[in-house]
Design an enzyme around this catalytic site. Sequence first.
Site, PDB file in Angstrom:
ATOM      1  N   ARG A 279       0.853  -1.189   0.000  1.00  0.00           N
ATOM      2  CA  ARG A 279       0.000   0.000   0.000  1.00  0.00           C
ATOM      3  C   ARG A 279       0.893   1.244   0.000  1.00  0.00           C
ATOM      4  NH1 ARG A 279      -1.898   1.330   4.839  1.00  0.00           N
ATOM      5  NH2 ARG A 279      -2.849  -0.710   5.208  1.00  0.00           N
TER       6      ARG A 279
ATOM      7  N   TYR B 112     -13.989  19.716 -14.925  1.00  0.00           N
ATOM      8  CA  TYR B 112     -14.338  18.309 -15.119  1.00  0.00           C
ATOM      9  C   TYR B 112     -15.473  17.941 -14.157  1.00  0.00           C
ATOM     10  CZ  TYR B 112     -13.950  13.247 -15.110  1.00  0.00           C
ATOM     11  OH  TYR B 112     -14.229  11.915 -15.183  1.00  0.00           O
TER      12      TYR B 112
ATOM     13  N   ASP C 107      -4.742  20.869 -13.035  1.00  0.00           N
ATOM     14  CA  ASP C 107      -5.133  19.595 -13.633  1.00  0.00           C
ATOM     15  C   ASP C 107      -4.670  19.661 -15.085  1.00  0.00           C
ATOM     16  OD1 ASP C 107      -6.422  17.503 -14.930  1.00  0.00           O
ATOM     17  OD2 ASP C 107      -8.270  17.678 -13.768  1.00  0.00           O
TER      18      ASP C 107
ATOM     19  N   LYS D 154      -5.951   9.040 -19.204  1.00  0.00           N
ATOM     20  CA  LYS D 154      -6.160   9.720 -20.483  1.00  0.00           C
ATOM     21  C   LYS D 154      -4.880   9.692 -21.335  1.00  0.00           C
ATOM     22  CE  LYS D 154     -10.042  10.386 -18.360  1.00  0.00           C
ATOM     23  NZ  LYS D 154     -10.368  11.607 -17.637  1.00  0.00           N
TER      24      LYS D 154
HETATM   25  C1  LIG Z   1     -10.872  12.008 -16.400  1.00  0.00           C
HETATM   26  C2  LIG Z   1     -10.509  13.259 -15.738  1.00  0.00           C
HETATM   27  C3  LIG Z   1     -10.380  13.332 -14.341  1.00  0.00           C
HETATM   28  C4  LIG Z   1     -10.675  12.164 -13.444  1.00  0.00           C
HETATM   29  O1  LIG Z   1      -9.803  11.108 -13.647  1.00  0.00           O
HETATM   30  P1  LIG Z   1     -10.207   9.545 -13.468  1.00  0.00           P
HETATM   31  O2  LIG Z   1      -8.939   8.845 -13.826  1.00  0.00           O
HETATM   32  O3  LIG Z   1     -11.331   9.270 -14.377  1.00  0.00           O
HETATM   33  O4  LIG Z   1     -10.578   9.367 -12.027  1.00  0.00           O
HETATM   34  C5  LIG Z   1     -10.005  14.551 -13.792  1.00  0.00           C
HETATM   35  N1  LIG Z   1      -9.780  15.629 -14.565  1.00  0.00           N
HETATM   36  C6  LIG Z   1      -9.899  15.593 -15.899  1.00  0.00           C
HETATM   37  C7  LIG Z   1      -9.637  16.817 -16.698  1.00  0.00           C
HETATM   38  C8  LIG Z   1     -10.270  14.418 -16.536  1.00  0.00           C
HETATM   39  O5  LIG Z   1     -10.419  14.395 -17.867  1.00  0.00           O
END
Ligand SMILES: *Cc1c(COP(=O)(O)O)cnc(C)c1O
Length: 378
Positions: free
Chosen positions: A46, A98, A170, A195
């Site tokens: 962990r 998001y 982000d 992504k």
């Molecule tokens: C997909 C996404 C998230 C969340 O990520 P997950 O891996 O789906 O939990 C946060 N910010 C943006 C801009 C995203 O596209």
Amino acid sequence: MKFNTKAIHAGQKPEETTGAVMPPIFQTSTYAQKAPNDHQGYDYARVGNPTRTSLENLIAGLEEADECACFASGVAAIDGIMKTLRPGDHVISTNDLYGGTYRLFTQVFEPYGIEFSFVDMTDIQEVESAFQNNTKLVWMETPTNPLLRIIDIKAVTKLTRSRNILSIVDNTFASPYLQRPLTLGADAVMHSTTKYLGGHSDAIGGAVATSNKELMEKLRFQIKTSGAVPGPMDCYLILRGIKTLHVRVQRSVENAKKIASFLNEHPKVGEVFYPGLESHPQHDIASQQMDDFGAMVSFSLKDDSIEKASEFMSKTGIFTLAESLGGVESLISHPASMTHGSIPKEVREKAGLKDSLIRLSVGIEDVDDLIKDLNQAF
Ligand SMILES: *Cc1c(COP(=O)(O)O)cnc(C)c1O
């Protein structure tokens, strides 16, 4: 080292006991100790796992950060950051956010006593007037989702630095190949590695990269204590994906630019949202802070309705109707009913998110086929 070399080599070395060139998937929950607390840097999975460490070192290298902490998902990474705050703390964030981040902020952390102001961060005056005595963190997302607005990271971090407030970006939509927020003054970068970093739509993951030691210590504590950790197999998949990040994103951006111009001239299209278009309101800022304009393109229909948008999206063949983005395959989605369905309609409309808005994540297929696919759907 330049970026394309770092994507393959940053923080990577052959595995010590066997010389394996690729990092092994350390599928273990625990590690043998010679005597109590006499171990080789890992005691329980962990807390840490060597496959995860390889991934963390690679992302830190790409974001020009000293360290990176990986999480089980993007939202788990955001959750880890937010748990470093305390009841009564105030956060400034963008109003074009998001959907999952918005839900986490308003439905989990607001009830726990964290205050939020959602402002139009493309207007630096609005950001400046949102600061309060208890503001502890400024949360940016740029390009924003799904309207592809651009926040001036340097201008915002100038405000946070002079007030000693943390700024986090982000960076999921741009990927470090196109934008490195730490070099623009941000304290930390957050990713949904699901992504562009992973790039193949086959794993879920999140990451936070920073050179702020105090923040990293708190995040490591969160990981150990709350335990939203990624498994070694997922770390391996994302690590493997990153090695072609530069090649994938470059091709996706080339395709996206051609698709944006095609849409821009189509009679049935209302508005096209793409930072690479000169008509985009923050085109100049995007040119300064990004190396290129990304591969996300949004557009509305002249005939603005959920029905027309649904009809269009059910007709595409190569563009798959699905949530998510950043993979090698092209995806199409409908923010108002999918990713942003959890945002109330009034809030959506106030932020300029139309019912017919369609979002494209442009992949690396042949662009002629992609344009043909869109053309027949109109
Ligand atoms: C997909 C996404 C998230 C969340 O990520 P997950 O891996 O789906 O939990 C946060 N910010 C943006 C801009 C995203 O596209």
